[in-house]
Design a protein around this motif. Structure first.
Motif, PDB file in Angstrom:
ATOM      1  N   ASP A 107       0.914  -1.356   0.156  1.00  0.00           N
ATOM      2  CA  ASP A 107       0.068  -0.004  -0.089  1.00  0.00           C
ATOM      3  C   ASP A 107       0.846   1.246  -0.009  1.00  0.00           C
ATOM      4  N   ARG A 108       1.949   1.403   0.756  1.00  0.00           N
ATOM      5  CA  ARG A 108       2.701   2.449   1.095  1.00  0.00           C
ATOM      6  C   ARG A 108       3.450   2.638  -0.372  1.00  0.00           C
ATOM      7  N   TYR A 109       4.231   1.419  -1.035  1.00  0.00           N
ATOM      8  CA  TYR A 109       4.445   1.515  -2.296  1.00  0.00           C
ATOM      9  C   TYR A 109       3.739   1.959  -3.344  1.00  0.00           C
ATOM     10  N   VAL A 110       2.550   1.787  -3.284  1.00  0.00           N
ATOM     11  CA  VAL A 110       1.566   2.247  -4.450  1.00  0.00           C
ATOM     12  C   VAL A 110       1.390   3.867  -4.285  1.00  0.00           C
ATOM     13  N   ALA A 111       1.208   4.200  -2.967  1.00  0.00           N
ATOM     14  CA  ALA A 111       0.979   5.561  -2.742  1.00  0.00           C
ATOM     15  C   ALA A 111       2.122   6.394  -2.917  1.00  0.00           C
ATOM     16  N   ILE A 112       3.337   5.897  -2.940  1.00  0.00           N
ATOM     17  CA  ILE A 112       4.548   6.964  -2.873  1.00  0.00           C
ATOM     18  C   ILE A 112       5.089   6.561  -4.148  1.00  0.00           C
ATOM     19  N   CYS A 113       5.176   5.598  -4.940  1.00  0.00           N
ATOM     20  CA  CYS A 113       5.578   5.313  -6.234  1.00  0.00           C
ATOM     21  C   CYS A 113       4.825   5.430  -7.288  1.00  0.00           C
ATOM     22  N   ASN A 114       3.416   5.359  -7.246  1.00  0.00           N
ATOM     23  CA  ASN A 114       2.568   5.624  -8.079  1.00  0.00           C
ATOM     24  C   ASN A 114       1.192   6.453  -7.625  1.00  0.00           C
ATOM     25  N   PRO A 115       1.498   7.779  -7.077  1.00  0.00           N
ATOM     26  CA  PRO A 115       0.472   8.524  -6.422  1.00  0.00           C
ATOM     27  C   PRO A 115      -0.548   8.588  -7.226  1.00  0.00           C
ATOM     28  N   LEU A 116      -0.417   9.066  -8.593  1.00  0.00           N
ATOM     29  CA  LEU A 116      -1.621   9.465  -9.588  1.00  0.00           C
ATOM     30  C   LEU A 116      -2.492   8.352  -9.652  1.00  0.00           C
ATOM     31  N   TYR A 117      -2.166   6.978  -9.498  1.00  0.00           N
ATOM     32  CA  TYR A 117      -3.023   5.768  -9.846  1.00  0.00           C
ATOM     33  C   TYR A 117      -3.489   5.336  -8.380  1.00  0.00           C
ATOM     34  N   TYR A 118      -2.933   5.868  -7.538  1.00  0.00           N
ATOM     35  CA  TYR A 118      -3.184   5.216  -6.001  1.00  0.00           C
ATOM     36  C   TYR A 118      -4.812   4.684  -5.710  1.00  0.00           C
ATOM     37  N   HIS A 119      -5.483   5.455  -5.925  1.00  0.00           N
ATOM     38  CA  HIS A 119      -6.932   5.387  -5.515  1.00  0.00           C
ATOM     39  C   HIS A 119      -7.633   4.464  -6.664  1.00  0.00           C
ATOM     40  N   LEU A 120      -6.974   4.336  -7.871  1.00  0.00           N
ATOM     41  CA  LEU A 120      -7.423   3.447  -8.778  1.00  0.00           C
ATOM     42  C   LEU A 120      -7.086   2.144  -8.475  1.00  0.00           C
ATOM     43  N   ILE A 121      -5.653   2.064  -8.151  1.00  0.00           N
ATOM     44  CA  ILE A 121      -5.258   0.438  -7.828  1.00  0.00           C
ATOM     45  C   ILE A 121      -5.714   0.098  -6.490  1.00  0.00           C
ATOM     46  N   MET A 122      -5.656   0.900  -5.690  1.00  0.00           N
ATOM     47  CA  MET A 122      -6.129   0.289  -4.114  1.00  0.00           C
ATOM     48  C   MET A 122      -7.526   0.962  -4.069  1.00  0.00           C
ATOM     49  N   SER A 123      -8.420   0.342  -4.818  1.00  0.00           N
ATOM     50  CA  SER A 123      -9.868   0.606  -4.733  1.00  0.00           C
ATOM     51  C   SER A 123     -10.463  -0.202  -3.441  1.00  0.00           C
ATOM     52  N   HIS A 124     -11.889  -0.026  -3.180  1.00  0.00           N
ATOM     53  CA  HIS A 124     -12.336  -0.661  -2.103  1.00  0.00           C
ATOM     54  C   HIS A 124     -12.391  -2.195  -2.349  1.00  0.00           C
ATOM     55  N   LYS A 125     -12.588  -2.545  -3.571  1.00  0.00           N
ATOM     56  CA  LYS A 125     -12.950  -3.998  -3.860  1.00  0.00           C
ATOM     57  C   LYS A 125     -11.382  -4.766  -3.596  1.00  0.00           C
ATOM     58  N   VAL A 126     -10.301  -3.954  -4.078  1.00  0.00           N
ATOM     59  CA  VAL A 126      -8.976  -4.535  -3.881  1.00  0.00           C
ATOM     60  C   VAL A 126      -8.464  -4.650  -2.813  1.00  0.00           C
ATOM     61  N   CYS A 127      -8.835  -3.763  -1.892  1.00  0.00           N
ATOM     62  CA  CYS A 127      -8.547  -3.615  -0.488  1.00  0.00           C
ATOM     63  C   CYS A 127      -9.247  -4.766   0.563  1.00  0.00           C
ATOM     64  N   ASN A 128     -10.319  -4.835   0.016  1.00  0.00           N
ATOM     65  CA  ASN A 128     -11.090  -5.998   0.785  1.00  0.00           C
ATOM     66  C   ASN A 128     -10.566  -7.420   0.331  1.00  0.00           C
ATOM     67  N   GLN A 129     -10.040  -7.420  -0.905  1.00  0.00           N
ATOM     68  CA  GLN A 129      -9.624  -8.732  -1.557  1.00  0.00           C
ATOM     69  C   GLN A 129      -8.437  -9.023  -0.666  1.00  0.00           C
ATOM     70  N   LEU A 130      -7.367  -8.188  -0.613  1.00  0.00           N
ATOM     71  CA  LEU A 130      -6.117  -8.163   0.480  1.00  0.00           C
ATOM     72  C   LEU A 130      -6.125  -8.506   1.545  1.00  0.00           C
TER      73      LEU A 130
END
Length: 316
Positions: A126-149
């Protein structure tokens, strides 16, 4: 001949074990009871508050705090498997635990320990996506993906650890039934087993490597990319903010993985049993204690939410 065979079979299926815990210092048992009861209450309150504020505070409705909230719930479950039983043993000065109760405690402890390893890896991702891909963070870490993880972290270790529990408690126990520990765990149980248990020890070691080392390697990969990205930032303020969002997680990872790795991956020895118990206290009790402190005191969003939450709570 038949009588000796029946006697041998009876020796291999113990009715109960005896948890020695801190019986070597009986004069201090009430002090230890008071300390561990206080610690348990702090864990319940601290992690409970983290869960509550991440649910009610709008500014904390993000994937990072969603994972922190679930991690706090995991910590409460994790410590509840061992601490209440230890408090009862300190109160009664009896460590008798039935074979089935020991199996259940160990199984849940192993499952929750595995879940914690996977959770820490997910939080690093989660921190990797937030810092390395901030523009796509909410797209990648969607509610569905978070629940699956979160769901994956909870269930992945279940079949492995149920199998681990079965293979350990299927061993013949023909030595003393006294476990030099404060809960049922693999290392002290292996010390009571008789016969050739080399294969069982290797299975334990392989599973420990898979469950402890693989998530840890994923954490290292995530943070190597995070650090590389942070160092490329031109603004010192940006670097400081990025490091501050990761530092809390790094501290928890070091505390948990450091003590757990030494306990499960070091060679078997009878010399350091006291050290094993001390290390177990680190990853079973101290990490859940430090978790809310680390994530609140080192996090401006959480401290700000707490400052708003408590006045509203007392105003009710």
């Amino acid at each position: 001949m038949e009588h000796s065979r029946i006697r041998e079979i009876n020796l291999t299926v113990p009715v109960e074990f005896v948890l020695l815990g801190f019986s070597d210092i009986p004069k201090l048992h009430w002090y230890l009871f008071g300390i561990f009861l206080f610690v348990y209450v702090i864990i319940l309150l601290g992690n409970g508050i983290i869960i509550l504020i991440t649910r009610v505070e709008p500014t904390l409705q993000t994937p990072m705090y969603f994972f922190i909230s679930n991690f706090s719930f995991l910590e409460i479950c994790y410590v509840t498997v061992t601490l209440p039983r230890m408090l009862m043993d300190l109160c009664t000065l009896k460590g008798n635990i039935s074979f089935h109760a020991c199996a259940i405690q160990m199984c849940f402890f192993l499952i929750l320990g595995a879940t914690e390893c996977f959770f820490l890896a997910v939080m690093a991702y989660d921190r990797y996506v937030a810092i390395c891909n901030p523009l796509y963070y909410h797209l990648i870490m969607s509610h569905k993906v978070c629940n699956q993880l979160v769901f994956g972290s909870w269930v992945t270790g279940i079949p492995i650890q149920v199998g681990q529990t079965y293979q350990i408690l299927s061993l013949p126990f023909c030595k003393s039934k006294q476990l030099n520990h404060f809960f049922c765990d693999i290392p002290p149980l292996l010390k009571l087993a008789c016969g050739d248990i080399f294969v069982n020890e290797m299975i334990v070691y392989i599973f420990a490597v898979l469950i402890v080392t693989v998530p840890f390697m994923l954490i290292l990969v995530s943070y190597s990319k995070i650090i590389s990205t942070i160092l490329k930032l031109s603004s010192n303020t940006g670097r400081k903010k990025a490091f501050s969002t990761c530092s809390s997680h790094i501290i928890v990872v070091v505390l948990f993985y450091g003590s757990a790795s030494i306990t499960y991956l070091k060679p078997k020895s009878d010399v350091y049993e006291g050290t094993d118990k001390l290390l177990s206290l680190f990853y079973t009790i101290l990490t859940p204690v430090f978790n809310p402190l680390i994530y609140s005191l080192r996090n401006k969003d959480v401290t700000g939410a707490l400052k708003k939450f408590f006045p509203r709570l007392f105003a009710l």
